[in-house]
Motif scaffolding. Structure first.
Motif: not given
Lengths: 331, 331
Positions: B267-272
């Motif tokens: 998982t990636y918490a802060d994908v922009e």
């Protein structure tokens, strides 16, 4: 350029043969013409080298039952990596059994004799019989269409570690055997067990069962009592692990628990003394010969082994023990 | 010094209390006298601090049913590491449920209020209910008596990734959904799917089922068709994974396949944007709430996650989703 689907073969003429087979290794030459597997035709469509197969564009062919999506993804990936490859069909390649593609070394093609990889395509949800491994590369396509290549090979195991020790007495305590005041070679040279303190060594049940069988451990009830305890706490897995343990010891390799790595054993090939212990080389998982892998479990084992600089080996226990090594491959 | 076994308590007098409880944190003071758990008495015997308990020397007490070998090994290990600890018995410690020892911070003892670890002792062959994890340290004793400490904690997951996208059309092709010419935010910003090429994005079935449910993916047959395909190829596991996928997306976290790590998701918490993707933080395995772990599988997952600098999280799916983090601990 006219390409027609004829059963499971795409037929094309002499110009296609020159352009796709002679210069780029697609398909199989047949009397000056060209036969393509549908997956190859799909790739030519995908690249824009041909416009239609039997009136179908890329999307239509891919959506048809003629082409498997996972086959296409692996075919494309290997082409992207600069390989020529041939679908493994009877009469197209030698020994097509058990694989989907025969991949040639970079710079070579179907005209040459050399083979770089024999590749079997597997979806992440397909299970893989352990008995089918050993002479192929698995190309596992995961649910997001990423491909993991796993090279499988049968191998031998062997080393120079000495399994024999001075005979010792032991006491069976639930799931271990404790040797009080053992001769020093038991632990120090042969690397059986684990020190409780300076005066005692604890053996695992599998170590104790092996040593009781060779006659080097005297324990109440003999080897049978130890093996029986093993079966009580582990079921049939105990006998399988004991078979593998014994095969490793007999081959000059020291097996120690692989628990911290989620495996049955880690192994040391050349133990002279525990004081000068090297790095353990293999992680071994003992499995029944009829085992079927879920690709995800394979990926987990192989990844972990790689991360701790060891080689993952599956010990398949049937009439004897077959050793299959699985390693991640970047083609 | 007279120590007597009385049921499951070893009774000792005032001198023992001064020597072992007051100055070294063994046992429980009772009216100026001392109660010891048999495992504590065994440790005092082992160290030579007392000579016998009810006439039994160390070997005899350890061989009796009064002391569990794995409890002793963990007790000894924690003492060796410089901790004082108390067996978790009713009236001996607060909240003894689900643990075997309460361990105090180094330099503190049963007279203080602080607790460093609540430890449950587990043999490598004992299975561990997933529902029992979350507020304890597992001390797993493997077959060679090595101890692996696994700290478990319930936690929340959350992030700032935006799950919403421009609506897109997709085509269900066996085990994936292909979006031809999708709007760029589907992959580039929201990180759904995987590029086939510049003109197409492939979604996994779980991604597609989620997007179809939110109305952001138009596919023939709607969300039901995708979920049905998912169940066909994965069984009930598909719904469990979809529940976890949706919970992660709804919490602002991007789940991608964890296949290469043997997990369900990373998982990636802060994908922009995919272009500036950071390191993925968690490995998530979706399990039914009633799952029982084999300690070896736990060790494998936790070890692998640590090796790739991620945290292992188990998503327990019951009425809702409970998140349990498990990490290796060196006390």
């Amino acid at each position: 350029m006219d390409l027609t689907l004829d059963g499971d073969v795409v037929r094309a003429g002499g110009r296609a043969r020159e352009r796709f087979y002679d210069s780029r290794g697609y398909g199989r030459a047949r009397n000056g013409d060209l036969d393509l597997a549908p997956v190859e035709a799909a790739h030519l469509l995908y690249r824009g080298d041909v416009e239609a197969v039997d009136g179908m564009a890329f999307r239509e062919l891919l959506g048809s039952s003629a082409v498997s999506m996972v086959d296409f993804l692996v075919y494309k990936d290997l082409r992207d990596r600069g390989f020529y490859l041939t679908p493994a069909r009877e009469d197209w390649v030698e020994d097509p059994d058990g694989v989907d593609f025969v991949v040639y070394p970079r710079g070579q093609g179907p005209w040459d004799d050399e083979v770089a990889y024999r590749v079997r395509v597997v979806g992440e949800r397909d299970d893989v019989p352990a008995s089918s491994l050993g002479d192929c590369v698995l190309a596992v396509v995961d649910e997001e269409s990423e491909i993991t290549y796993l090279e499988t090979a049968t191998r031998e195991v062997g080393g120079t570690s000495d399994a024999s020790v001075t005979a010792v007495d032991g006491e069976l305590l639930t799931e271990r055997v404790v040797c009080w005041d053992p001769p020093s070679d038991v632990y120090e040279q042969a690397f059986y067990g684990q020190r409780l303190d300076d005066d005692a060594v604890q053996l695992s049940l599998v170590e104790a069962a092996y040593l009781a069988r060779t006659g080097d451990l005297r324990v109440e009830g003999g080897p049978d009592a130890v093996a029986e305890r093993g079966r009580e706490v582990e079921g049939e897995r105990f006998d399988r692990r004991l078979t593998v343990y014994a095969a490793l010891r007999d081959a000059g390799v020291v097996p120690k628990t692989g628990f911290k790595f989620g495996a049955d054993f880690r192994t040391y090939a050349d133990v002279e003394s525990v004081e000068n212990l090297g790095h353990s080389e293999l992680l071994v998982r003992a499995l029944p010969a009829a085992h079927r892998f879920e690709p995800r479990d394979l990926a987990l084992d192989v990844r972990l082994a790689h991360g701790v600089r060891k080689t993952m080996v599956f010990a398949l226990v049937g009439d004897g023990v077959e050793w299959v090594e699985v390693q991640r491959l970047t083609p």
